[in-house]
Design a protein around this motif. Structure first.
Motif, PDB file in Angstrom:
ATOM      1  N   ASN A 182      -7.040  32.204 -34.769  1.00  0.00           N
ATOM      2  CA  ASN A 182      -6.194  32.784 -33.723  1.00  0.00           C
ATOM      3  C   ASN A 182      -5.328  31.681 -33.100  1.00  0.00           C
ATOM      4  O   ASN A 182      -5.443  30.495 -33.459  1.00  0.00           O
ATOM      5  N   ILE A 183      -4.471  32.080 -32.173  1.00  0.00           N
ATOM      6  CA  ILE A 183      -3.512  31.140 -31.577  1.00  0.00           C
ATOM      7  C   ILE A 183      -4.236  30.078 -30.761  1.00  0.00           C
ATOM      8  O   ILE A 183      -3.872  28.896 -30.797  1.00  0.00           O
ATOM      9  N   ALA A 184      -5.282  30.477 -30.057  1.00  0.00           N
ATOM     10  CA  ALA A 184      -6.035  29.524 -29.230  1.00  0.00           C
ATOM     11  C   ALA A 184      -6.610  28.401 -30.088  1.00  0.00           C
ATOM     12  O   ALA A 184      -6.583  27.231 -29.697  1.00  0.00           O
ATOM     13  N   GLU A 185      -7.112  28.746 -31.258  1.00  0.00           N
ATOM     14  CA  GLU A 185      -7.715  27.726 -32.128  1.00  0.00           C
ATOM     15  C   GLU A 185      -6.654  26.741 -32.653  1.00  0.00           C
ATOM     16  O   GLU A 185      -6.871  25.527 -32.684  1.00  0.00           O
TER      17      GLU A 185
ATOM     18  N   MET B 249     -21.034  14.609 -35.988  1.00  0.00           N
ATOM     19  CA  MET B 249     -20.142  15.086 -34.929  1.00  0.00           C
ATOM     20  C   MET B 249     -19.215  16.192 -35.440  1.00  0.00           C
ATOM     21  O   MET B 249     -18.938  17.152 -34.725  1.00  0.00           O
ATOM     22  N   TYR B 250     -18.758  16.047 -36.692  1.00  0.00           N
ATOM     23  CA  TYR B 250     -17.914  17.096 -37.259  1.00  0.00           C
ATOM     24  C   TYR B 250     -18.676  18.424 -37.254  1.00  0.00           C
ATOM     25  O   TYR B 250     -18.137  19.461 -36.857  1.00  0.00           O
ATOM     26  N   GLN B 251     -19.944  18.368 -37.703  1.00  0.00           N
ATOM     27  CA  GLN B 251     -20.758  19.588 -37.771  1.00  0.00           C
ATOM     28  C   GLN B 251     -20.958  20.189 -36.382  1.00  0.00           C
ATOM     29  O   GLN B 251     -20.966  21.411 -36.213  1.00  0.00           O
ATOM     30  N   THR B 252     -21.126  19.332 -35.377  1.00  0.00           N
ATOM     31  CA  THR B 252     -21.293  19.817 -34.004  1.00  0.00           C
ATOM     32  C   THR B 252     -20.055  20.611 -33.577  1.00  0.00           C
ATOM     33  O   THR B 252     -20.158  21.701 -33.016  1.00  0.00           O
ATOM     34  N   TYR B 253     -18.881  20.058 -33.861  1.00  0.00           N
ATOM     35  CA  TYR B 253     -17.634  20.769 -33.536  1.00  0.00           C
ATOM     36  C   TYR B 253     -17.545  22.071 -34.328  1.00  0.00           C
ATOM     37  O   TYR B 253     -17.224  23.123 -33.801  1.00  0.00           O
ATOM     38  N   GLU B 254     -17.843  21.985 -35.619  1.00  0.00           N
ATOM     39  CA  GLU B 254     -17.693  23.119 -36.534  1.00  0.00           C
ATOM     40  C   GLU B 254     -18.597  24.286 -36.131  1.00  0.00           C
ATOM     41  O   GLU B 254     -18.195  25.446 -36.193  1.00  0.00           O
ATOM     42  N   ASN B 255     -19.825  23.956 -35.714  1.00  0.00           N
ATOM     43  CA  ASN B 255     -20.787  25.008 -35.368  1.00  0.00           C
ATOM     44  C   ASN B 255     -20.346  25.845 -34.172  1.00  0.00           C
ATOM     45  O   ASN B 255     -20.787  26.976 -33.998  1.00  0.00           O
ATOM     46  N   ARG B 256     -19.473  25.282 -33.356  1.00  0.00           N
ATOM     47  CA  ARG B 256     -19.008  26.048 -32.187  1.00  0.00           C
ATOM     48  C   ARG B 256     -17.916  27.038 -32.563  1.00  0.00           C
ATOM     49  O   ARG B 256     -17.569  27.903 -31.766  1.00  0.00           O
ATOM     50  N   GLY B 257     -17.361  26.893 -33.751  1.00  0.00           N
ATOM     51  CA  GLY B 257     -16.327  27.824 -34.217  1.00  0.00           C
ATOM     52  C   GLY B 257     -15.161  27.899 -33.247  1.00  0.00           C
ATOM     53  O   GLY B 257     -14.714  26.884 -32.722  1.00  0.00           O
ATOM     54  N   THR B 258     -14.686  29.120 -32.992  1.00  0.00           N
ATOM     55  CA  THR B 258     -13.541  29.276 -32.083  1.00  0.00           C
ATOM     56  C   THR B 258     -13.994  29.423 -30.629  1.00  0.00           C
ATOM     57  O   THR B 258     -13.167  29.647 -29.742  1.00  0.00           O
ATOM     58  N   GLN B 259     -15.316  29.269 -30.409  1.00  0.00           N
ATOM     59  CA  GLN B 259     -15.865  29.434 -29.060  1.00  0.00           C
ATOM     60  C   GLN B 259     -15.165  28.518 -28.045  1.00  0.00           C
ATOM     61  O   GLN B 259     -14.803  28.937 -26.952  1.00  0.00           O
ATOM     62  N   ARG B 260     -14.972  27.249 -28.439  1.00  0.00           N
ATOM     63  CA  ARG B 260     -14.365  26.273 -27.541  1.00  0.00           C
ATOM     64  C   ARG B 260     -12.934  26.657 -27.190  1.00  0.00           C
ATOM     65  O   ARG B 260     -12.515  26.588 -26.051  1.00  0.00           O
ATOM     66  N   SER B 261     -12.170  27.034 -28.225  1.00  0.00           N
ATOM     67  CA  SER B 261     -10.763  27.353 -27.980  1.00  0.00           C
ATOM     68  C   SER B 261     -10.625  28.638 -27.175  1.00  0.00           C
ATOM     69  O   SER B 261      -9.791  28.726 -26.271  1.00  0.00           O
TER      70      SER B 261
ATOM     71  N   LEU C  16     -12.688  29.838 -25.040  1.00  0.00           N
ATOM     72  CA  LEU C  16     -13.142  29.586 -23.677  1.00  0.00           C
ATOM     73  C   LEU C  16     -12.007  29.061 -22.798  1.00  0.00           C
ATOM     74  O   LEU C  16     -11.872  29.443 -21.645  1.00  0.00           O
ATOM     75  N   GLY C  17     -11.190  28.196 -23.344  1.00  0.00           N
ATOM     76  CA  GLY C  17     -10.126  27.584 -22.548  1.00  0.00           C
ATOM     77  C   GLY C  17      -8.835  28.378 -22.490  1.00  0.00           C
ATOM     78  O   GLY C  17      -7.990  28.126 -21.629  1.00  0.00           O
ATOM     79  N   TRP C  18      -8.653  29.338 -23.388  1.00  0.00           N
ATOM     80  CA  TRP C  18      -7.348  29.986 -23.517  1.00  0.00           C
ATOM     81  C   TRP C  18      -6.924  30.741 -22.255  1.00  0.00           C
ATOM     82  O   TRP C  18      -5.768  30.656 -21.817  1.00  0.00           O
ATOM     83  N   ALA C  19      -7.864  31.503 -21.649  1.00  0.00           N
ATOM     84  CA  ALA C  19      -7.521  32.275 -20.449  1.00  0.00           C
ATOM     85  C   ALA C  19      -7.029  31.339 -19.346  1.00  0.00           C
ATOM     86  O   ALA C  19      -6.111  31.673 -18.585  1.00  0.00           O
ATOM     87  N   GLY C  20      -7.624  30.157 -19.267  1.00  0.00           N
ATOM     88  CA  GLY C  20      -7.205  29.173 -18.268  1.00  0.00           C
ATOM     89  C   GLY C  20      -5.793  28.671 -18.529  1.00  0.00           C
ATOM     90  O   GLY C  20      -5.020  28.435 -17.596  1.00  0.00           O
ATOM     91  N   HIS C  21      -5.458  28.517 -19.821  1.00  0.00           N
ATOM     92  CA  HIS C  21      -4.087  28.112 -20.164  1.00  0.00           C
ATOM     93  C   HIS C  21      -3.090  29.168 -19.675  1.00  0.00           C
ATOM     94  O   HIS C  21      -2.034  28.844 -19.133  1.00  0.00           O
TER      95      HIS C  21
END
Ligand SMILES: [Zn+2]
Length: 265
Positions: free
Chosen positions: A191-194, A233-245, A247-252
């Protein structure tokens, strides 16, 4: 308030925009403004695309000539994979943009947004044979998953269609970020957020590398992160999927709404 170009020739609406498409248009217009806000725009150059919901072979692209800071949801242009602009407008699309985005969205059904920049740090790293180095935690999410595409000339030149296959091959089937050598950066996402979070992080990693290399004095070497830690560290980022992006999108969007909500028009 900015004077914003609107959908349709001479500002007349020519069709009803479905609700799900309008939502994508609003997110995409927001993404253009965020790229500008964070200093990643290059005048009217570069482009961000998003697939039209439910239409595998149609995507939205910026009207060429409109600045990122004045982009609006309804002024974005629908394009098909043959390069035909499906919306009536006083503007057209950037031919090089069409080549790059049709290649990415046409080759990867899991990708719904592609984002391309020409920032100083991105171009600096793109001009290095070694590419992005594992210097910081921020760079870890691209560890061994950053593609590289050789510079072939402007993607609107005669015969540029043949470059589409090489862009697809270089991005591969899994990566979501690519260095366009001697040119700039490209990220993509489900998606756009990611795609936006990807470019923000990749840009930051490139900026740090540029500063670290400039700070290096005679006899000093850069401290790279160990392979094992990089992979973990890559795997840590990867496991979160689009969750991180996500989460922040509404704030943007809230930030944009406080500054100037005309991107929603
Ligand atoms: Zn470019």
């Amino acid at each position: 308030m900015l004077a914003t170009p609107v959908f349709g020739k001479d500002g007349r609406m020519t069709r009803e925009i479905p609700e799900d498409e309008m939502k994508v248009r609003i997110d995409l217009a927001a993404c253009y403004r965020l790229v500008d806000f964070y200093g990643m725009a290059d005048l009217i150059g570069t482009h961000i695309s998003a697939r039209v919901p439910g239409k595998d072979d149609e995507f939205l692209l910026n009207p060429y000539g409109v600045y990122f800071e004045e982009m609006t949801a309804s002024s974005l242009l629908r394009v098909n994979m043959d390069g035909e602009v499906l919306d009536e407008s006083n503007y057209s699309i950037n031919a090089a943009g069409f080549t790059i985005h049709s290649a990415i969205l046409g080759g990867r059904p899991d990708i719904n947004c592609a984002l391309h920049t020409h920032t100083t740090a991105g171009m600096a790293v793109s001009a290095m044979e070694e590419g992005l180095l594992p210097l910081t935690q921020t760079s870890m999410q691209f560890y061994k998953r950053l593609s590289y595409h050789a510079y072939e000339g402007v993607a609107s030149r005669d015969g540029a269609e043949a470059e589409c296959a090489r862009l697809q091959e270089d991005l591969g089937t899994k990566n979501k970020a690519m260095v366009l050598r001697n040119h700039g950066l490209l990220t993509c996402g489900a998606n756009i957020a990611e795609a936006f979070l990807g470019i923000k992080r990749l840009e930051h990693a490139c900026e740090v590398q540029m500063h670290a290399m400039a700070m290096r004095g005679e006899g000093q070497t850069l401290k790279l992160i160990d392979d094992e830690v990089c992979e973990e560290m890559y795997q840590t980022y990867e496991n979160r999927g689009t969750q991180r992006s996500d989460l922040g999108w509404a704030g943007h969007l809230r930030r944009l709404d406080r500054m100037d909500s005309t991107y929603r028009n």
